[in-house]
Design an enzyme around this catalytic site. Structure first.
Site, short mmCIF file in Angstrom:
data_model
loop_
_atom_site.label_atom_id
_atom_site.label_comp_id
_atom_site.label_asym_id
_atom_site.label_seq_id
_atom_site.Cartn_x
_atom_site.Cartn_y
_atom_site.Cartn_z
N GLY A 237 0.82 -1.21 0.00
CA GLY A 237 0.00 0.00 0.00
C GLY A 237 0.85 1.26 0.00
O GLY A 237 1.18 1.81 -1.05
N ARG A 238 1.23 1.72 1.18
CA ARG A 238 2.12 2.86 1.36
C ARG A 238 3.04 2.59 2.54
O ARG A 238 2.64 1.95 3.52
CB ARG A 238 1.32 4.16 1.59
N ASP A 262 6.85 -3.80 -0.19
CA ASP A 262 7.11 -3.20 -1.51
C ASP A 262 7.17 -1.68 -1.44
O ASP A 262 7.53 -1.04 -2.42
CB ASP A 262 6.01 -3.64 -2.49
N GLU A 267 11.31 7.02 -0.36
CA GLU A 267 11.72 6.27 -1.55
C GLU A 267 12.49 7.15 -2.51
O GLU A 267 12.06 8.27 -2.78
CB GLU A 267 10.48 5.68 -2.23
N HIS A 289 8.98 -0.99 -4.69
CA HIS A 289 7.74 -0.34 -5.11
C HIS A 289 7.39 -0.69 -6.56
O HIS A 289 7.12 0.19 -7.40
CB HIS A 289 7.84 1.18 -4.94
N ALA A 291 5.10 -3.50 -7.21
CA ALA A 291 3.94 -4.40 -7.24
C ALA A 291 2.94 -3.98 -8.32
O ALA A 291 2.25 -4.81 -8.91
CB ALA A 291 3.26 -4.44 -5.88
#
Length: 322
Positions: A237-238, A262, A267, A289, A291
């Site tokens: 998600g986050r 992920d 980031e 990140h 996905a």
């Protein structure tokens, strides 16, 4: 005097791989794109822009008030936490996002992580690298538990298109999905399980809700204490939804059995991040990140992005957030 064409600026086009095709927009315009944009470069690049495309570049009120020409912010992602929505509402700036584009890609990534963690694939790979197999002198060895995915209860936090798609795919491989009610809710909606009970019942917890002030650190030390010691947590998600330091504590202390992550609080993440600092843990699986990023999902994202802009110019409200 001839009026200049509307200017469309893509601030971080490098977030979309080069092989994904962009069609022409349906109206006459100036298209300007940059692979990356730093905060210091915004003043030059946003001057005169009417449509701004951004994935991760932060656009807060103090920035936006400098550029009254902006009429639309087209977010090339689902999450809009990088945009000051309150400012946009107050100043009649439209914001649209991308919805429903990764309902294959994200669920497959989630289920892939679940299989890898429940069957300890990464841990066994590490053991082979370390020569454990040769020392054991048998045709196989069992240094880590291997548990079946079928029959597992998966608690889905977030019942939007992605959460529902994950539940559907999980059901197809024999998992039992339950949807967690919002944390702190006074009543439990029909078809949901209270947040605390969902964590207690789950063999797998997967997060698919937006990052807001109320969901920041949604899963932290107290929540890990509720979970089974055999459970795994998946966050696509986050990053801010899960307290990263507390997650490492839970993995090292055995409060949970594994985690697949992920998304990160910052980031790209670096070694100062607790997850990267502990990436050698056999029960921690990290991806950067991605996905959402299957080829079909990326093409769908771009198609929706361009349709959103065309529809805005045509006076339609496609995927409008504000």
């Amino acid at each position: 005097m001839q009026q200049s064409l509307p200017k469309v600026v893509f601030l971080d086009k490098a977030t979309i791989p080069a092989h994904v095709l962009f069609r022409e927009l349906n109206f006459s315009h100036q298209w300007v794109e940059y692979d990356y944009t730093s905060p210091e470069q915004l003043k030059e690049r946003l001057t005169g822009a009417e449509v701004v495309i951004s994935n991760k570049v932060a656009l807060n009120g103090s920035i936006l008030r400098q550029f009254p020409s902006i009429k639309l912010i087209a977010v090339s992602a689902t999450g809009t936490n990088n945009v000051d929505l309150d400012y946009c509402i107050e100043n009649q700036i439209a914001v649209c996002n991308i919805q429903g584009y990764a309902t294959r890609s994200v669920p497959e990534h989630v289920v892939g992580m679940i299989f890898a963690l429940k069957r300890n694939l990464f841990a066994y790979h590490q053991d082979i690298e370390k020569g454990v197999w040769q020392k054991d002198k048998q045709f196989c060895f069992f240094t880590h538990p291997i548990t079946d995915v079928a029959g597992s209860t998966i608690a889905v936090i977030g019942s939007g298109s992605l959460g529902k798609a994950v539940a559907t795919l999980a059901s197809a491989v024999g998992m039992k999905p339950i949807f967690a009610e919002r944390k702190g809710a006074l009543q439990v909606r029909e078809g949901y399980v209270s947040f605390e009970k969902a964590l207690q019942q789950a063999d797998i917890v997967t997060l698919h809700c937006p990052l807001t002030p109320s969901t920041t650190n949604l899963i932290a030390r107290d929540e890990f204490a509720l979970m089974k010691s055999t459970s795994v947590v998946i966050n696509t998600g986050r990053g801010g939804l899960v307290n990263e330091a507390h997650l490492i504590e839970a993995l090292k202390s055995g409060k949970i059995a594994g985690a697949g992550v992920d998304v990160f609080t910052n980031e790209p993440a670096d070694i100062s991040n607790p997850l990267l600092a502990n990436l050698s843990l056999p029960n921690l699986l990290l991806t950067p990140h991605v996905a959402w990023g299957s080829d079909s999902a990326l093409q769908s994202l771009v198609d929706i992005l361009l349709n959103n802009i065309d529809d805005f110019v045509a006076g339609k409200h496609s995927n409008r957030v504000v």
